[in-house]
Design a protein around this motif. Structure first.
Motif, PDB file in Angstrom:
ATOM      1  N   LEU A   1       0.831  -1.200   0.000  1.00  0.00           N
ATOM      2  CA  LEU A   1       0.000   0.000   0.000  1.00  0.00           C
ATOM      3  C   LEU A   1       0.868   1.252   0.000  1.00  0.00           C
ATOM      4  CD1 LEU A   1      -2.725  -0.957   2.647  1.00  0.00           C
ATOM      5  CD2 LEU A   1      -2.939  -1.008   0.162  1.00  0.00           C
ATOM      6  N   SER A   2       0.394   2.265  -0.726  1.00  0.00           N
ATOM      7  CA  SER A   2       1.070   3.559  -0.682  1.00  0.00           C
ATOM      8  C   SER A   2       0.750   4.251   0.640  1.00  0.00           C
ATOM      9  CB  SER A   2       0.631   4.434  -1.852  1.00  0.00           C
ATOM     10  OG  SER A   2      -0.751   4.743  -1.743  1.00  0.00           O
ATOM     11  N   ASP A   3       1.416   5.361   0.911  1.00  0.00           N
ATOM     12  CA  ASP A   3       1.172   6.080   2.168  1.00  0.00           C
ATOM     13  C   ASP A   3      -0.280   6.535   2.271  1.00  0.00           C
ATOM     14  OD1 ASP A   3       3.801   5.690   2.768  1.00  0.00           O
ATOM     15  OD2 ASP A   3       4.454   7.727   2.285  1.00  0.00           O
ATOM     16  N   ASP A   4      -0.802   7.107   1.179  1.00  0.00           N
ATOM     17  CA  ASP A   4      -2.194   7.581   1.199  1.00  0.00           C
ATOM     18  C   ASP A   4      -3.169   6.422   1.364  1.00  0.00           C
ATOM     19  OD1 ASP A   4      -1.370  10.182   0.900  1.00  0.00           O
ATOM     20  OD2 ASP A   4      -1.613  10.202  -1.288  1.00  0.00           O
ATOM     21  N   GLU A   5      -2.893   5.295   0.704  1.00  0.00           N
ATOM     22  CA  GLU A   5      -3.780   4.131   0.835  1.00  0.00           C
ATOM     23  C   GLU A   5      -3.746   3.575   2.251  1.00  0.00           C
ATOM     24  OE1 GLU A   5      -3.585   2.328  -3.734  1.00  0.00           O
ATOM     25  OE2 GLU A   5      -2.094   1.742  -2.230  1.00  0.00           O
ATOM     26  N   LEU A   6      -2.578   3.567   2.868  1.00  0.00           N
ATOM     27  CA  LEU A   6      -2.461   3.060   4.236  1.00  0.00           C
ATOM     28  C   LEU A   6      -3.218   3.960   5.210  1.00  0.00           C
ATOM     29  CD1 LEU A   6      -1.232   0.904   6.049  1.00  0.00           C
ATOM     30  CD2 LEU A   6       0.804   2.346   6.290  1.00  0.00           C
ATOM     31  N   ILE A   7      -3.141   5.272   5.017  1.00  0.00           N
ATOM     32  CA  ILE A   7      -3.874   6.202   5.884  1.00  0.00           C
ATOM     33  C   ILE A   7      -5.374   6.027   5.694  1.00  0.00           C
ATOM     34  CG2 ILE A   7      -4.370   8.654   6.283  1.00  0.00           C
ATOM     35  CD1 ILE A   7      -1.445   9.233   5.668  1.00  0.00           C
ATOM     36  N   ASP A   8      -5.811   5.860   4.430  1.00  0.00           N
ATOM     37  CA  ASP A   8      -7.246   5.639   4.176  1.00  0.00           C
ATOM     38  C   ASP A   8      -7.729   4.351   4.842  1.00  0.00           C
ATOM     39  OD1 ASP A   8      -7.390   7.953   2.726  1.00  0.00           O
ATOM     40  OD2 ASP A   8      -7.207   6.983   0.762  1.00  0.00           O
TER      41      ASP A   8
ATOM     42  N   THR B   1      -2.226  -2.642  14.537  1.00  0.00           N
ATOM     43  CA  THR B   1      -1.222  -3.066  13.563  1.00  0.00           C
ATOM     44  C   THR B   1      -0.979  -1.981  12.523  1.00  0.00           C
ATOM     45  OG1 THR B   1      -1.863  -5.384  13.853  1.00  0.00           O
ATOM     46  CG2 THR B   1      -0.647  -4.832  11.856  1.00  0.00           C
ATOM     47  N   LEU B   2      -2.076  -1.370  12.027  1.00  0.00           N
ATOM     48  CA  LEU B   2      -1.926  -0.300  11.038  1.00  0.00           C
ATOM     49  C   LEU B   2      -1.252   0.919  11.644  1.00  0.00           C
ATOM     50  CD1 LEU B   2      -5.418  -0.581   9.307  1.00  0.00           C
ATOM     51  CD2 LEU B   2      -3.223  -1.413   8.444  1.00  0.00           C
ATOM     52  N   LYS B   3      -1.529   1.190  12.914  1.00  0.00           N
ATOM     53  CA  LYS B   3      -0.890   2.326  13.579  1.00  0.00           C
ATOM     54  C   LYS B   3       0.623   2.124  13.648  1.00  0.00           C
ATOM     55  CE  LYS B   3      -2.837   4.098  17.198  1.00  0.00           C
ATOM     56  NZ  LYS B   3      -3.314   4.314  18.591  1.00  0.00           N
ATOM     57  N   LYS B   4       1.044   0.894  13.968  1.00  0.00           N
ATOM     58  CA  LYS B   4       2.479   0.604  14.016  1.00  0.00           C
ATOM     59  C   LYS B   4       3.110   0.740  12.629  1.00  0.00           C
ATOM     60  CE  LYS B   4       1.953  -2.557  17.929  1.00  0.00           C
ATOM     61  NZ  LYS B   4       1.966  -3.978  18.360  1.00  0.00           N
TER      62      LYS B   4
ATOM     63  N   LYS C   1       6.071   3.258  11.557  1.00  0.00           N
ATOM     64  CA  LYS C   1       7.288   2.751  10.919  1.00  0.00           C
ATOM     65  C   LYS C   1       7.634   3.569   9.680  1.00  0.00           C
ATOM     66  CE  LYS C   1       9.384  -1.702   9.710  1.00  0.00           C
ATOM     67  NZ  LYS C   1       9.146  -3.161   9.520  1.00  0.00           N
ATOM     68  N   ARG C   2       6.602   4.147   9.029  1.00  0.00           N
ATOM     69  CA  ARG C   2       6.839   4.989   7.848  1.00  0.00           C
ATOM     70  C   ARG C   2       7.044   6.455   8.209  1.00  0.00           C
ATOM     71  NH1 ARG C   2       2.974   2.925   2.876  1.00  0.00           N
ATOM     72  NH2 ARG C   2       3.194   0.669   3.228  1.00  0.00           N
ATOM     73  N   GLY C   3       7.068   6.759   9.513  1.00  0.00           N
ATOM     74  CA  GLY C   3       7.331   8.129   9.929  1.00  0.00           C
ATOM     75  C   GLY C   3       6.106   8.973  10.143  1.00  0.00           C
ATOM     76  N   PHE C   4       4.907   8.375  10.115  1.00  0.00           N
ATOM     77  CA  PHE C   4       3.664   9.127  10.328  1.00  0.00           C
ATOM     78  C   PHE C   4       3.267   9.060  11.804  1.00  0.00           C
ATOM     79  CE2 PHE C   4       3.426   8.091   5.832  1.00  0.00           C
ATOM     80  CZ  PHE C   4       2.974   9.276   5.282  1.00  0.00           C
ATOM     81  N   ASP C   5       2.629  10.110  12.261  1.00  0.00           N
ATOM     82  CA  ASP C   5       2.039  10.116  13.596  1.00  0.00           C
ATOM     83  C   ASP C   5       0.546   9.888  13.430  1.00  0.00           C
ATOM     84  OD1 ASP C   5       1.243  10.399  16.148  1.00  0.00           O
ATOM     85  OD2 ASP C   5       1.737  12.518  16.363  1.00  0.00           O
ATOM     86  N   PRO C   6       0.034   8.693  13.743  1.00  0.00           N
ATOM     87  CA  PRO C   6      -1.387   8.406  13.502  1.00  0.00           C
ATOM     88  C   PRO C   6      -2.323   9.371  14.213  1.00  0.00           C
ATOM     89  CG  PRO C   6      -0.172   6.402  14.036  1.00  0.00           C
ATOM     90  CD  PRO C   6       0.747   7.556  14.310  1.00  0.00           C
ATOM     91  N   SER C   7      -1.939   9.849  15.399  1.00  0.00           N
ATOM     92  CA  SER C   7      -2.834  10.742  16.140  1.00  0.00           C
ATOM     93  C   SER C   7      -3.045  12.050  15.398  1.00  0.00           C
ATOM     94  CB  SER C   7      -2.265  11.009  17.528  1.00  0.00           C
ATOM     95  OG  SER C   7      -0.976  11.622  17.432  1.00  0.00           O
ATOM     96  N   ALA C   8      -2.022  12.498  14.638  1.00  0.00           N
ATOM     97  CA  ALA C   8      -2.174  13.756  13.890  1.00  0.00           C
ATOM     98  C   ALA C   8      -3.059  13.576  12.668  1.00  0.00           C
ATOM     99  CB  ALA C   8      -0.804  14.271  13.466  1.00  0.00           C
ATOM    100  N   ALA C   9      -3.170  12.355  12.171  1.00  0.00           N
ATOM    101  CA  ALA C   9      -3.965  12.105  10.962  1.00  0.00           C
ATOM    102  C   ALA C   9      -5.355  11.583  11.261  1.00  0.00           C
ATOM    103  CB  ALA C   9      -3.231  11.095  10.071  1.00  0.00           C
TER     104      ALA C   9
END
Length: 441
Positions: free
Chosen positions: A169-176, A200-203, A207-215
């Motif tokens: 998955l791309s970054d945008d697809e993973l966030i979606d 699992t998705l949050k981890k 790992k890709r450098g995203f902060d899930p709480s901000a998104a």
């Protein structure tokens, strides 16, 4: 962890969620039917489990376990109610061993013997070293649940973590995907597996450098803690239903004010009042969306239908298998008697008629939409531009009554007459509470 121990932790977490810091140690122990020493020991175990399976709280928050329920107010994906599922029925050494296997398989594919060497090198000396048979058993279990996959068809088999989908998955697809799982886990039942997938998705995002709480696009205040806790029984009960197997359990009715009863093995400390085991043939599991409760419906040995709230069920044991003919006969009886149950009521069928008033302001008719979505098999008849009639044949009125009351002034009960009088008396009582204390206020 022993099954009885898991029941004890579930009931303790339920009290922590509902009462917070309102109870002291003695009151918690009395409500659970255990000693204060056992309560302290259980609290220490929960804190150790929390620290090993969750992100630690800040120093300001690191006080009592019950405070975590307040500080995780909106973070329903990592609630204290959930970490039990990660450690349920796993011995401590088994939990460490599985974690080690999954960690090393994240970045490479290994054989059983190579994994054995990794476990022997990395596991602490406090835990016994596994043998090859144990590792192969772990790999078989992890492969069955879909956590790992084989990368070769010839022996020796090589295994790797099943993270191909996430990696593709791309970054945008993973966030979606993360946002979708977040919404579904918080709005659908059962939800525990959705929360674990969200973790699992949050981890993966971290790992890709995203902060899930901000998104995050949604924040949830979790109301029904029993909904998650009672899912601990779903797998066992659903399996028993599929296999037409009887179960035995200890039941604590909510009205008795007792959540748990210790199973003392020392005769010197054996309690005078022992909890009675309930034998049951489970037939249906029903979820009440209004109160967030699970119900178990089954057939007893006294040839009667029994209904149990899942929150009072502890110490489930599986029993004998019944014939398909007997199971279907009891199931047909339950379905016939509960055909018109709003939730689980099997009282006399009553005709209920209510008038609903449309909103005065133009736009979306949220009253009509809610009645259509939640009114089950009831029928709607147009009356005027201002109102419509809702008619339903339902078993008893005690379960539908709170639903009708929740509409407030937008709902007027017409039939039966005695129910209308009850509503009038209740609204007059509510009005009296809002009467001024002094005439000059």
């Amino acid at each position: 962890m022993a099954r009885e121990s898991f029941d004890k932790e579930v009931q303790l977490l339920r009290l922590l969620a509902l009462a917070g810091g309102a109870y002291n140690r003695q009151q918690f122990a009395a409500r659970l039917g255990i000693s204060v020493h056992t309560y302290d020991k259980t609290m220490r175990y929960l804190k150790e489990m929390q620290s090993s399976l969750k992100q630690p709280l800040s120093p300001e928050q690191e006080t009592e376990l019950s405070d975590g329920l307040r500080y995780n107010y909106y973070e329903s994906a990592d609630p204290l109610l959930l970490f039990l599922f990660r450690a349920k029925s796993l011995k401590e050494s088994e939990s460490v061993r599985l974690s080690t296997i999954l960690t090393v398989l994240q970045d490479q594919s290994l054989t059983a013997k190579e994994l054995l060497d990794c476990c022997s090198e990395t596991m602490s000396a406090d835990y016994p070293s596994p043998d090859e048979k144990t590792i192969r058993g772990d790999l078989k279990y992890l492969e069955e649940v879909g956590v790992i996959v084989r990368t070769s068809d010839s022996r020796p088999f090589r295994y790797t973590a099943a993270i191909g989908l996430i990696n593709e998955l791309s970054d945008d697809e993973l966030i979606d995907l993360y946002d979708y799982v977040d919404v579904m886990a918080n709005t659908q039942v059962p939800s525990v597996q959705g929360y674990l997938l969200r973790d699992t998705l949050k981890k993966a995002l971290r790992k890709r450098g995203f902060d899930p709480s901000a998104a995050e696009t949604h924040l949830y205040k979790y109301h029904y803690h029993s909904r998650i806790l009672d899912e601990a029984h779903l797998h066992t009960i659903h399996r028993a239903i599929r296999e037409r197997r009887r179960i035995d359990f200890v039941y604590h009715a909510p009205r008795k004010g007792k959540n748990y009863a210790a199973k003392n093995t020392n005769p010197l400390f054996e309690r005078e009042e022992q909890s009675q085991t309930q034998p049951l043939l489970p037939l249906r599991v029903i979820y009440d969306h209004q109160y967030g409760r699970w119900y178990l419906i089954g057939h007893t040995q006294r040839n009667a239908i029994a209904k149990f709230r899942m929150e009072g069920i502890t110490q489930i044991e599986e029993g004998e298998v019944v014939s398909e003919e007997e199971f279907n006969r009891h199931l047909n009886t339950v379905e016939r008697q509960m055909e018109r149950s709003w939730v689980v009521d099997t009282l006399r069928t009553i005709k209920v008629v209510a008038r609903f008033f449309n909103p005065e302001r133009p736009g979306s008719n949220f009253i009509r939409e809610r009645v259509e979505a939640q009114g089950q098999w009831g029928s709607i008849t147009e009356e005027s531009d201002e109102s419509f009639l809702y008619t339903i044949m339902v078993n008893g009125i005690y379960e539908i009554k709170p639903w009708l009351r929740s509409f407030g002034s937008s709902c007027e009960v017409l039939e039966p007459a005695w129910l209308r009088k009850e509503f009038i008396a209740e609204w007059k009582e509510i009005q009296a509470h809002y009467e001024p204390v002094r005439k000059n206020i």
